[in-house]
Design a protein around this motif. Structure first.
Motif, short mmCIF file in Angstrom:
data_model
loop_
_atom_site.label_atom_id
_atom_site.label_comp_id
_atom_site.label_asym_id
_atom_site.label_seq_id
_atom_site.Cartn_x
_atom_site.Cartn_y
_atom_site.Cartn_z
N SER A 149 3.14 1.66 -3.32
CA SER A 149 1.66 2.26 -4.27
C SER A 149 1.42 4.17 -4.11
CB SER A 149 0.78 1.27 -4.71
OG SER A 149 0.67 -0.20 -4.72
N TYR A 150 1.51 3.96 -2.50
CA TYR A 150 0.76 5.58 -1.89
C TYR A 150 2.00 6.18 -2.55
CZ TYR A 150 -0.28 9.81 0.37
OH TYR A 150 -1.02 10.92 0.90
N LYS A 151 3.35 6.12 -2.54
CA LYS A 151 4.00 6.68 -2.86
C LYS A 151 4.51 6.65 -4.75
CE LYS A 151 7.45 5.76 1.46
NZ LYS A 151 8.57 5.44 1.23
N ILE A 170 -5.21 1.51 -5.58
CA ILE A 170 -4.28 0.27 -4.58
C ILE A 170 -5.56 -0.16 -4.10
CG2 ILE A 170 -3.20 0.55 -3.03
CD1 ILE A 170 -1.78 3.76 -2.66
N LYS A 188 1.18 8.36 7.20
CA LYS A 188 2.13 9.82 7.08
C LYS A 188 2.87 10.76 8.60
CE LYS A 188 -0.96 11.72 3.57
NZ LYS A 188 -2.54 11.83 2.88
N ILE A 248 -2.43 4.60 4.51
CA ILE A 248 -1.77 5.81 4.60
C ILE A 248 -1.94 6.50 5.64
CG2 ILE A 248 -1.61 7.80 2.90
CD1 ILE A 248 -2.68 5.28 0.99
N VAL A 293 -6.57 0.72 3.09
CA VAL A 293 -5.95 1.59 2.34
C VAL A 293 -5.57 3.72 3.31
CG1 VAL A 293 -4.89 2.75 0.35
CG2 VAL A 293 -6.37 0.38 0.40
N GLN A 294 -6.36 3.38 3.59
CA GLN A 294 -6.95 5.10 4.02
C GLN A 294 -5.86 5.17 5.39
OE1 GLN A 294 -10.91 5.79 3.58
NE2 GLN A 294 -10.44 6.60 1.52
N ILE A 331 1.49 -0.94 0.48
CA ILE A 331 0.37 0.22 -0.18
C ILE A 331 0.76 1.46 -0.02
CG2 ILE A 331 -1.29 0.85 1.47
CD1 ILE A 331 -3.11 -1.38 2.27
N THR A 382 -0.37 6.71 -7.14
CA THR A 382 -1.36 5.82 -6.93
C THR A 382 -2.48 6.45 -6.80
OG1 THR A 382 -0.63 3.86 -7.91
CG2 THR A 382 -2.36 3.29 -7.75
N SER A 383 -4.01 6.18 -7.00
CA SER A 383 -4.89 6.37 -6.29
C SER A 383 -5.18 5.79 -4.82
CB SER A 383 -6.32 7.04 -6.73
OG SER A 383 -6.45 6.09 -7.01
N GLN A 384 -5.65 6.44 -4.49
CA GLN A 384 -6.06 4.85 -2.97
C GLN A 384 -6.95 3.99 -3.81
OE1 GLN A 384 -7.27 7.48 0.77
NE2 GLN A 384 -5.16 8.04 0.38
#
Length: 187
Positions: free
Chosen positions: A151-153, A161, A180, A176, A172-173, A148, A156-158
């Motif tokens: 892909s985020y880095k 993903i 963060k 992330i 996923v949220q 996850i 790719t949109s959440q």
């Protein structure tokens, strides 16, 4: 054409016990709670009259009686036979075996009951754990977390993903957000 449909409930589970000799295999790693599954949709689009869909057992195709009957009706309506290895049952458009229909209804109801009982026990366990203050939710595997974040880095949109990794958007949220928070803490 012999088409295998294989399903396990999570990405972490393996499909080793469901090995089926077939011309083409469709594999889902998602819950059987409903029929909204990518490989099942592909299978439904792919089948042609005369094909045979093979599943290890009834619960791999559906976990509730309504979905099971709708899928059998869909396939047999297209002239496709459905075969379950474990139960040694085959369904085709000729409906010449009323005993198979009875067994389908009985076993489908049993699998649905089994799932409902499992969900009930799970909810009871979670309630007890929450009361004790020890419930922290489902633990996401380290491999999935790193996929996850990677892909985020890469931008790719959440939503993509979640779709690509076959996990929920909320999962996923959550990963992330934790990433963060950790990143800002490390500064």
């Amino acid at each position: 054409m012999r088409l295998a449909y294989i399903r396990v409930s999570t990405v972490e589970q393996n499909t080793d016990r469901q090995v089926i000799e077939a011309d083409k295999t469709f594999t889902d790693k998602v819950s059987g709670a409903n029929t909204n599954r990518p490989a099942l949709k592909q299978l439904k689009d792919h089948v042609r009259s005369g094909d045979i869909v093979i599943c290890h057992d009834i619960s791999r195709l559906a976990r509730n009686l309504l979905d099971l009957k709708e899928l059998i009706t869909f396939f047999t309506g297209k002239g496709v036979s459905v075969q379950f290895i474990k139960e040694a049952m085959t369904f085709s458009s000729d409906k010449s075996n009323p005993m198979n229909e009875l067994m389908l209804n009985l076993l489908g109801a049993v699998y649905q009951f089994e799932r409902d009982i499992m969900k009930q026990r799970q909810a009871e366990g979670i309630a007890i754990a929450k009361k004790k203050g020890v419930y922290v939710g489902r633990n996401t595997s380290m491999r999935l977390k790193s996929s996850i974040i990677e892909s985020y880095k890469s931008g790719t949109s959440q939503r993509n993903i979640a779709r690509d990794l076959e996990t929920s958007l909320s999962n996923v949220q959550r990963v992330i957000k934790a990433h963060k928070n950790k990143a800002s803490y490390d500064l």
